[in-house]
Write a protein that holds these residues in place. Structure first.
Motif, PDB file in Angstrom:
ATOM      1  N   UNK A  37      41.640  26.884  41.301  1.00 30.58           N
ATOM      2  CA  UNK A  37      41.212  28.042  40.514  1.00 30.58           C
ATOM      3  C   UNK A  37      39.689  28.247  40.497  1.00 30.58           C
ATOM      4  N   UNK A  38      38.889  27.230  40.203  1.00 30.91           N
ATOM      5  CA  UNK A  38      37.433  27.450  40.207  1.00 30.91           C
ATOM      6  C   UNK A  38      36.894  27.854  41.585  1.00 30.91           C
ATOM      7  N   UNK A  39      37.474  27.284  42.638  1.00 33.45           N
ATOM      8  CA  UNK A  39      37.029  27.631  43.995  1.00 33.45           C
ATOM      9  C   UNK A  39      37.331  29.092  44.292  1.00 33.45           C
ATOM     10  N   UNK A  40      38.538  29.522  43.931  1.00 33.24           N
ATOM     11  CA  UNK A  40      38.935  30.900  44.174  1.00 33.24           C
ATOM     12  C   UNK A  40      38.108  31.862  43.325  1.00 33.24           C
ATOM     13  N   UNK A  41      37.780  31.466  42.119  1.00 36.65           N
ATOM     14  CA  UNK A  41      36.946  32.293  41.233  1.00 36.65           C
ATOM     15  C   UNK A  41      35.579  32.555  41.867  1.00 36.65           C
ATOM     16  N   UNK A  42      34.979  31.505  42.419  1.00 43.56           N
ATOM     17  CA  UNK A  42      33.668  31.655  43.050  1.00 43.56           C
ATOM     18  C   UNK A  42      33.757  32.473  44.335  1.00 43.56           C
ATOM     19  N   UNK A  43      34.849  32.335  45.057  1.00 45.55           N
ATOM     20  CA  UNK A  43      34.997  33.063  46.323  1.00 45.55           C
ATOM     21  C   UNK A  43      35.246  34.548  46.109  1.00 45.55           C
ATOM     22  N   UNK A  44      35.984  34.902  45.041  1.00 45.85           N
ATOM     23  CA  UNK A  44      36.380  36.297  44.828  1.00 45.85           C
ATOM     24  C   UNK A  44      35.452  37.057  43.894  1.00 45.85           C
ATOM     25  N   UNK A  45      34.843  36.350  42.957  1.00 53.48           N
ATOM     26  CA  UNK A  45      34.084  37.024  41.925  1.00 53.48           C
ATOM     27  C   UNK A  45      34.958  37.265  40.699  1.00 53.48           C
ATOM     28  N   UNK A  46      34.326  37.532  39.557  1.00 51.45           N
ATOM     29  CA  UNK A  46      35.049  37.617  38.283  1.00 51.45           C
ATOM     30  C   UNK A  46      36.060  38.758  38.252  1.00 51.45           C
ATOM     31  N   UNK A  47      35.666  39.951  38.722  1.00 49.59           N
ATOM     32  CA  UNK A  47      36.548  41.117  38.620  1.00 49.59           C
ATOM     33  C   UNK A  47      37.803  40.949  39.464  1.00 49.59           C
ATOM     34  N   UNK A  48      37.616  40.607  40.731  1.00 54.29           N
ATOM     35  CA  UNK A  48      38.770  40.442  41.619  1.00 54.29           C
ATOM     36  C   UNK A  48      39.653  39.292  41.165  1.00 54.29           C
ATOM     37  N   UNK A  49      39.037  38.182  40.726  1.00 51.41           N
ATOM     38  CA  UNK A  49      39.829  37.053  40.245  1.00 51.41           C
ATOM     39  C   UNK A  49      40.597  37.435  38.988  1.00 51.41           C
ATOM     40  N   UNK A  50      39.984  38.259  38.137  1.00 52.94           N
ATOM     41  CA  UNK A  50      40.672  38.705  36.929  1.00 52.94           C
ATOM     42  C   UNK A  50      41.925  39.492  37.260  1.00 52.94           C
ATOM     43  N   UNK A  51      41.840  40.398  38.238  1.00 47.06           N
ATOM     44  CA  UNK A  51      43.013  41.173  38.653  1.00 47.06           C
ATOM     45  C   UNK A  51      44.064  40.258  39.264  1.00 47.06           C
ATOM     46  N   UNK A  52      43.612  39.343  40.127  1.00 49.09           N
ATOM     47  CA  UNK A  52      44.562  38.414  40.751  1.00 49.09           C
ATOM     48  C   UNK A  52      45.247  37.548  39.708  1.00 49.09           C
ATOM     49  N   UNK A  53      44.497  37.076  38.715  1.00 47.34           N
ATOM     50  CA  UNK A  53      45.084  36.206  37.692  1.00 47.34           C
ATOM     51  C   UNK A  53      46.160  36.929  36.901  1.00 47.34           C
ATOM     52  N   UNK A  54      45.989  38.229  36.703  1.00 44.56           N
ATOM     53  CA  UNK A  54      47.009  39.012  35.999  1.00 44.56           C
ATOM     54  C   UNK A  54      48.247  39.171  36.866  1.00 44.56           C
ATOM     55  N   UNK A  55      48.052  39.438  38.151  1.00 46.56           N
ATOM     56  CA  UNK A  55      49.213  39.606  39.032  1.00 46.56           C
ATOM     57  C   UNK A  55      49.984  38.297  39.211  1.00 46.56           C
ATOM     58  N   UNK A  56      49.273  37.162  39.143  1.00 45.66           N
ATOM     59  CA  UNK A  56      49.926  35.874  39.373  1.00 45.66           C
ATOM     60  C   UNK A  56      50.867  35.467  38.248  1.00 45.66           C
ATOM     61  N   UNK A  57      50.780  36.128  37.099  1.00 43.06           N
ATOM     62  CA  UNK A  57      51.717  35.797  36.019  1.00 43.06           C
ATOM     63  C   UNK A  57      53.038  36.542  36.187  1.00 43.06           C
ATOM     64  N   UNK A  58      53.165  37.351  37.249  1.00 40.29           N
ATOM     65  CA  UNK A  58      54.375  38.163  37.441  1.00 40.29           C
ATOM     66  C   UNK A  58      55.664  37.343  37.415  1.00 40.29           C
ATOM     67  N   UNK A  59      55.787  36.237  38.172  1.00 42.66           N
ATOM     68  CA  UNK A  59      57.038  35.467  38.109  1.00 42.66           C
ATOM     69  C   UNK A  59      57.338  34.921  36.718  1.00 42.66           C
ATOM     70  N   UNK A  60      56.321  34.394  36.044  1.00 37.13           N
ATOM     71  CA  UNK A  60      56.508  33.887  34.679  1.00 37.13           C
ATOM     72  C   UNK A  60      56.898  35.011  33.741  1.00 37.13           C
TER      73      UNK A  60
END
Length: 315
Positions: A37-60
């Motif tokens: 998670x921290x590596x991906x956050x630094x690679x994508x930036x806060x905004x893109x990681x924020x959108x991705x983090x929301x989409x990743x809760x889809x299965x749950x």
């Protein structure tokens, strides 16, 4: 009527081994996420990681809106397996159709609301029209998650936690490595979610093959909803608990994105996600306890059920 045969009772070492493998099935993916998670956050930036983090809760999110059927199915199937019930095929068929129907309805609702949600959550300001496309992919992901949920449920009911651990570990590693590679090569979030959907489908098919190999030979599924109806009250009670967990541990980042921005949601998701990883211990105990208690009750070992619950309560 059929002849009911009670399977041999599991030994205490067997129960301990299953508890440990259930723990591992949650612990290993959590440890992988802690690193990624921290590596991906630094690679994508806060905004893109924020959108991705929301989409990743889809299965749950999808599994939390199954009206408690997945946990009710674990209990029912574990019971049927333990006594080798002739109604097992009807139970599997009824729950499979019920979960698939919920998945289709949920997917349609999310797809219809995709444009509105993209605007509300601030996706369009960050990724433009891809925001609506992204949420429609999430709608598809939610449907696939529920349609392919039964094999994983059967593995839990069979208490095949070693297999679950292997599948979940491989899937988690593949998911985070794929996301990291796509982020490094500056691919879109839509492509990331598409890759995650493919992994979910692949995991479902692998789980189906593993679960089928452990079921009685010649078993046929039947479109029979008697077990689903019989478990309705139990399922409804569980659904309220699941919804409360979603509100407490999943939808918070969605609310932050709607009230602030995807960037704020990204930073929030990283911090809260890392802090909440310790809760996997409770989830692993619950995952183990449901089928274990159902099997013990099917054998009439109520004293052992009480002892097991006391141990879990102390833990």
């Amino acid at each position: 009527t059929g002849v009911y045969v009670v399977a041999p009772a599991p030994s205490q070492p067997s129960l301990r081994r299953k508890a440990l493998t259930s723990f591992a099935s949650f612990a290993i993916p959590v440890l992988i996420a802690l690193i990624a998670m921290p590596i991906l956050y630094r690679a994508m930036g806060a905004s893109a990681f924020g959108i991705l983090s929301i989409t990743l809760i889809t299965p749950t999110f999808a599994m939390s809106f199954d009206f408690g059927m997945s946990n009710a199915a674990v209990r029912r199937i574990a019971d049927d397996l333990q006594i080798q019930s002739p109604t097992l095929g009807a139970t599997l068929g009824g729950y499979s159709i019920a979960l698939s129907t919920i998945g289709l309805v949920l997917g349609v609702v999310l797809a219809i609301a995709a444009s509105t949600l993209a605007s509300l959550l601030g996706f369009e300001k960050t990724v433009g029209q891809d925001g609506t496309t992204l949420l429609r992919f999430c709608a598809l992901w939610a449907t696939i998650t529920l349609v392919l949920a039964l094999p994983g449920i059967v593995l839990r009911a069979q208490q095949r936690f070693a297999l679950i651990t292997a599948v979940q570990t491989a899937t988690t590693i593949a998911l985070w490595l794929t996301l990291l590679m796509l982020a490094i090569y500056d691919r879109s979030i839509v492509e990331m979610v598409a890759a995650a959907i493919l992994l979910t489908a692949l995991t479902g098919f692998i789980s189906a093959w593993l679960a089928r190999s452990q079921l009685p030979a010649g078993l046929r599924f039947k479109a029979d909803f008697r077990a689903v109806r019989a478990d309705a009250r139990f399922s409804f009670g569980l659904s309220l608990l699941q919804l409360s967990n979603v509100l407490a541990f999943q939808l918070d980042r969605v609310i932050v994105s709607a009230l602030a921005s995807p960037a704020a949601a990204g930073t929030y998701a990283l911090c809260v996600g890392l802090a909440n990883k310790t809760l996997f211990g409770i989830a692993s105990l619950t995952s183990f306890a449901f089928p274990a208690v159902a099997s013990l009750r099917a054998e009439g070992r109520n004293a052992d059920v009480a002892s097991l619950l006391q141990v879990l309560q102390r833990v």
